[in-house]
Design an enzyme around this catalytic site. Structure first.
Site, PDB file in Angstrom:
ATOM      1  N   THR A  10       0.821  -1.213   0.000  1.00 44.58           N
ATOM      2  CA  THR A  10       0.000   0.000   0.000  1.00 44.58           C
ATOM      3  C   THR A  10       0.852   1.260   0.000  1.00 44.58           C
ATOM      4  O   THR A  10       0.671   2.154  -0.835  1.00 44.58           O
ATOM      5  CB  THR A  10      -0.933   0.003   1.227  1.00 44.58           C
ATOM      6  OG1 THR A  10      -1.780  -1.147   1.163  1.00 44.58           O
ATOM      7  CG2 THR A  10      -1.798   1.254   1.232  1.00 44.58           C
ATOM      8  N   VAL A  11       1.806   1.342   0.943  1.00 48.55           N
ATOM      9  CA  VAL A  11       2.650   2.537   1.041  1.00 48.55           C
ATOM     10  C   VAL A  11       3.605   2.616  -0.143  1.00 48.55           C
ATOM     11  O   VAL A  11       3.769   3.678  -0.761  1.00 48.55           O
ATOM     12  CB  VAL A  11       3.432   2.544   2.368  1.00 48.55           C
ATOM     13  CG1 VAL A  11       4.420   3.713   2.409  1.00 48.55           C
ATOM     14  CG2 VAL A  11       2.469   2.635   3.552  1.00 48.55           C
ATOM     15  N   GLU A 111       9.590  11.310   8.527  1.00 45.15           N
ATOM     16  CA  GLU A 111       8.469  12.233   8.626  1.00 45.15           C
ATOM     17  C   GLU A 111       7.121  11.507   8.617  1.00 45.15           C
ATOM     18  O   GLU A 111       6.219  11.821   9.388  1.00 45.15           O
ATOM     19  CB  GLU A 111       8.510  13.228   7.470  1.00 45.15           C
ATOM     20  CG  GLU A 111       7.368  14.234   7.458  1.00 45.15           C
ATOM     21  CD  GLU A 111       7.416  15.184   8.649  1.00 45.15           C
ATOM     22  OE1 GLU A 111       6.373  15.335   9.324  1.00 45.15           O
ATOM     23  OE2 GLU A 111       8.485  15.743   8.913  1.00 45.15           O
ATOM     24  N   VAL A 114       5.014   9.614  11.870  1.00 41.44           N
ATOM     25  CA  VAL A 114       4.145  10.262  12.852  1.00 41.44           C
ATOM     26  C   VAL A 114       3.217  11.232  12.122  1.00 41.44           C
ATOM     27  O   VAL A 114       3.672  12.189  11.509  1.00 41.44           O
ATOM     28  CB  VAL A 114       4.939  11.039  13.925  1.00 41.44           C
ATOM     29  CG1 VAL A 114       3.995  11.569  14.997  1.00 41.44           C
ATOM     30  CG2 VAL A 114       6.023  10.177  14.545  1.00 41.44           C
ATOM     31  N   GLY A 116       1.338  10.655   9.454  1.00 46.40           N
ATOM     32  CA  GLY A 116       1.085  10.416   8.036  1.00 46.40           C
ATOM     33  C   GLY A 116       1.402  11.641   7.197  1.00 46.40           C
ATOM     34  O   GLY A 116       2.546  12.090   7.122  1.00 46.40           O
ATOM     35  N   LYS A 187       4.627   6.587  18.175  1.00 49.64           N
ATOM     36  CA  LYS A 187       4.706   7.953  17.663  1.00 49.64           C
ATOM     37  C   LYS A 187       5.168   8.931  18.750  1.00 49.64           C
ATOM     38  O   LYS A 187       5.888   9.899  18.463  1.00 49.64           O
ATOM     39  CB  LYS A 187       3.347   8.363  17.094  1.00 49.64           C
ATOM     40  CG  LYS A 187       2.953   7.542  15.870  1.00 49.64           C
ATOM     41  CD  LYS A 187       1.504   7.735  15.464  1.00 49.64           C
ATOM     42  CE  LYS A 187       1.146   6.861  14.279  1.00 49.64           C
ATOM     43  NZ  LYS A 187      -0.277   6.951  13.900  1.00 49.64           N
ATOM     44  N   GLY A 283      -3.042   6.253   5.243  1.00 48.84           N
ATOM     45  CA  GLY A 283      -3.448   6.125   3.845  1.00 48.84           C
ATOM     46  C   GLY A 283      -2.234   6.143   2.938  1.00 48.84           C
ATOM     47  O   GLY A 283      -1.222   6.781   3.246  1.00 48.84           O
TER      48      GLY A 283
END
Length: 382
Positions: A10-11, A111, A114, A116, A187, A283
């Protein structure tokens, strides 16, 4: 600039998609499983990537602890800079990664780990150019915020809302990392290093919302409060504190009104005062966007560094405040010297305790009531 992706899920696909629109940045290698190498850029051999002299930057998009930890460590040891969104592996291995980066001159950029797509860690760096940061807090997990928002609006039970979130893709099949506060804890650990140069101890107090009930949300609504899962940290001089716990916020607070699966993160600093950052915390595209921001910063010559201050002392007493315990009875409180009183049906307000004491109190209550839960109840500020 040639970059490599570790993983094309996904990422990874989100990063690859955004990268195809950027000039001067090319994904030339992708690490994938042998039976999934469907693109000429793909390989199942990590050594081909880390040994490629043309690749300057490696983007870890795999998730999980292993083999992500080994790949990141090997890349940094080889002098290759790394961008990752994997908060679990970063939080678990911060000291090791920071040491490797300092030793070889490589850069660790995270980055996207934490918030997104919310520009949180980069904003911390900019604030610290001038100011000292005294505190940060916020809603750092979209899944739990969706659950809590939905519970507050309807008549469904926690389990019913969780199943709905899983169907919509907001919650994983195994939601433990989200509802037990583990994701937020990771996070907070990363943010503490970014904001305070502080390494959180293994004893970081973390309380999730697994045993939350609709009646808990309704009880606090009667008191003009809204429940949110909050990660927070504070520094005073050479002391700092951090924790993750459900917090019953006054309904007028900005955080109390954050809807659905959105995140909000805030900090307090010397001259700039209070700042808040709001947006999608997960997402493929928001996360991919944040990773590519790191890539572009690197291409522009920016080399952010983490530093560890070993003189800082973890002191949870900095967070002494009020808590509300919900349990079948007050057995856990009987005989205690703490100031406590009834707060509603099977609920008790306990004054002037810190998150560690609150965790102990909850553990004691759960010996007779496994479904017990405890909430921080701020008097003014979180």
């Amino acid at each position: 600039m040639d970059i490599a992706l570790l993983g094309h899920g996904t990422v990874g696909r989100g990063v690859d998609k955004i990268c195809s629109t950027l000039a001067g940045v090319d994904v030339t290698r992708i690490l994938e499983l042998p039976d999934r190498c469907t693109d000429e850029r793909m390989t199942s051999h990590f050594d081909e990537i880390v040994g490629d002299p043309d690749i300057r930057l490696i983007l870890e998009c795999m998730g999980g602890l292993e083999p992500a930890h080994t790949y990141i460590a090997d890349a940094l040891a080889a002098g290759k800079s790394v961008v990752t969104s994997n908060k679990a592996v970063v939080a678990a291995n911060l000291a090791e990664f920071v040491e490797l980066a300092h030793t070889t001159g490589a850069t660790l950029m995270c980055e996207a780990s934490v918030g997104g797509g919310v520009p949180w860690l980069s904003s911390i760096r900019k604030v610290r150019r001038i100011d000292s940061i005294s505190a940060f807090s916020g809603i750092m997990n979209g899944t739990t915020n969706y659950l809590l928002t939905t519970l507050a609006k309807g008549d469904e039970t926690f389990d019913e809302v969780l199943k709905e979130a899983q169907k919509l893709g907001y919650a994983e099949r195994d939601p433990s990392a989200d509802i037990d506060g583990i994701d937020v804890a990771n996070k907070v650990i990363i943010s503490c290093l970014a904001a305070f140069d502080a390494l959180c101890p293994n004893s970081l107090p973390v309380t999730g919302i697994r045993t939350l009930k609709k009646s808990d949300v309704d009880l606090f609504a009667v008191h003009g409060r809204t429940v949110k899962l909050i990660g927070r940290a504070l520094r005073q001089g050479d002391r700092f504190a951090a924790c993750v716990e459900p917090v019953a916020l006054p309904a007028s607070y900005v955080e109390a009104n954050v809807p659905a699966n959105f995140n909000i993160l805030g900090l307090s600093a010397t001259t700039v005062g209070d700042l808040k950052f709001y947006g999608q915390g997960a997402g493929s595209l928001p996360t991919g966007n944040a990773m590519l921001q790191d890539v572009l910063d690197y291409a522009a010559g920016e080399r952010p560094e983490f530093h560890i201050c070993k003189d800082l002392v973890f002191d949870p007493s900095l967070f002494v405040g009020d808590y509300v315990l919900r349990a079948d009875d007050a057995t856990a409180l009987e005989g205690c010297t703490m100031d406590w009183r009834s707060y509603g049906a099977n609920a008790w307000l306990v004054r002037d305790i810190d998150p560690i004491v609150a965790k102990r109190l909850l553990s004691l209550a759960r010996t007779s009531d496994p479904e017990a839960i405890i909430f921080a109840r701020p008097r003014k500020d979180i």
